[in-house]
Design a protein around this motif. Structure first.
Motif, mmCIF file in Angstrom:
data_model
loop_
_atom_site.group_PDB
_atom_site.id
_atom_site.type_symbol
_atom_site.label_atom_id
_atom_site.label_comp_id
_atom_site.label_asym_id
_atom_site.label_seq_id
_atom_site.Cartn_x
_atom_site.Cartn_y
_atom_site.Cartn_z
ATOM 1 N N TRP A 12 28.416 24.763 23.911
ATOM 2 C CA TRP A 12 26.990 25.089 23.814
ATOM 3 C C TRP A 12 26.544 25.872 25.046
ATOM 4 N N GLN A 13 27.014 25.442 26.217
ATOM 5 C CA GLN A 13 26.648 26.139 27.443
ATOM 6 C C GLN A 13 27.201 27.563 27.443
ATOM 7 N N PHE A 14 28.413 27.721 26.945
ATOM 8 C CA PHE A 14 28.997 29.059 26.847
ATOM 9 C C PHE A 14 28.136 29.930 25.946
ATOM 10 N N SER A 15 27.767 29.419 24.778
ATOM 11 C CA SER A 15 26.984 30.187 23.821
ATOM 12 C C SER A 15 25.599 30.510 24.373
ATOM 13 N N ALA A 16 24.970 29.537 25.001
ATOM 14 C CA ALA A 16 23.644 29.772 25.579
ATOM 15 C C ALA A 16 23.723 30.798 26.704
#
Length: 274
Positions: A131-135
């Motif tokens: 999720w952090q990568f995508s955000a």
């Protein structure tokens, strides 16, 4: 009253060397324990006060009967995260995105988002990393997932951070699609006069879910397309998630990696869904 400093507590606890005995030691320990407990209690009260100030904003600022922070809000965040994750993995291109993630060293934001939602729904570690990568790559939906994840855990400061990031990313997304005529931009485009609540977490979550649900309905030619969020993963897909290989990272711990089997199982489950 300002909490006393450690130096003040130690000064009061000082005992003369020539007069101290076991009773004096016990009394000194009690004074220190009382002082420390008083300091922690006042800190807790300040934290609760801050939480109550954040709470109306997290709930879109709408008046409502106050509910216990540790129950209603956390439980709602968990349900919202599960519903949002379920909608994300029901995208018609989800299997292709997972296959792309398994095949290529280049990670697309949508692939990372879908993979993170699969991990979350299967109760597998690693969702936060993806999720952090995508955000970080610009996905406001991933930022909303992180907001809900931290809110569910009671980590209000982190939740507020990701709510702010989601709002910033949503503004950028709306700016880039402002000249488009497709249905997603029309649904997500803010009103011309502006709206104070347009980029609050509750509004963004509701809007994102509506867009995702509309996309699913359009792909399946079904107007009313209820989702089974209680059991969002078929058995073969859940097994495939648990079989994923992992790699260890010094900063992020154990990170699952996507596989072609997972992509195949996701496609099979999508084809068999009503």
């Amino acid at each position: 009253m300002t909490p006393r400093s450690l130096d003040e507590l130690l000064t009061e606890a000082e005992i003369l060397q020539d007069t101290y005995d076991d009773e004096d030691t016990a009394a000194s320990r009690r004074r220190i324990e009382y002082g420390v407990a008083d300091t922690w209690w006042r800190s807790a009260l300040l934290l609760e006060s801050s939480a109550q100030q954040v709470k109306p904003w997290l709930q879109d600022g709408t008046p409502r009967v106050p509910a216990p922070l540790c129950a209603a809000q956390h439980e709602q965040a968990g349900r919202d995260l599960r519903d949002l994750s379920t909608l994300v993995i029901r995208d018609s291109r989800a299997a292709d995105h997972i296959a792309l993630l398994a095949r290529s060293c280049r990670v697309e934001p949508a692939s990372a988002l879908i993979f993170a939602c699969l991990l979350h729904l299967a109760d597998r570690e690693g969702a936060q990393f993806w999720w952090q990568f995508s955000a970080g790559a610009g996905s406001s939906t991933a930022a909303l997932c992180l907001y809900l994840m931290h809110l569910q855990r009671g980590e209000l400061r982190d939740a507020e951070h990701w709510a702010t990031q989601a709002a910033c990313l949503a503004r950028l997304e709306n700016h880039h699609t402002s000249s488009s005529d497709d249905w997603t931009s029309l649904v997500s485009r803010p009103p011309r006069q502006g709206n104070a609540h347009w980029y609050t977490p509750r509004t963004m979550i509701a809007r994102t879910m509506a867009i995702l649900h509309s996309g699913i309905a359009a792909d399946t030619s079904v107007v009313d397309n209820p989702l089974n969020t209680a059991e969002p993963l078929c058995r073969s897909l859940a097994v495939a998630v648990q079989r994923l290989e992992t790699k260890s990272d010094a900063d992020y711990g154990t990170i699952p990696r996507a596989s072609f089997e997972l992509a195949a199982r996701l496609e099979d489950c999508a084809a068999s869904s009503p």
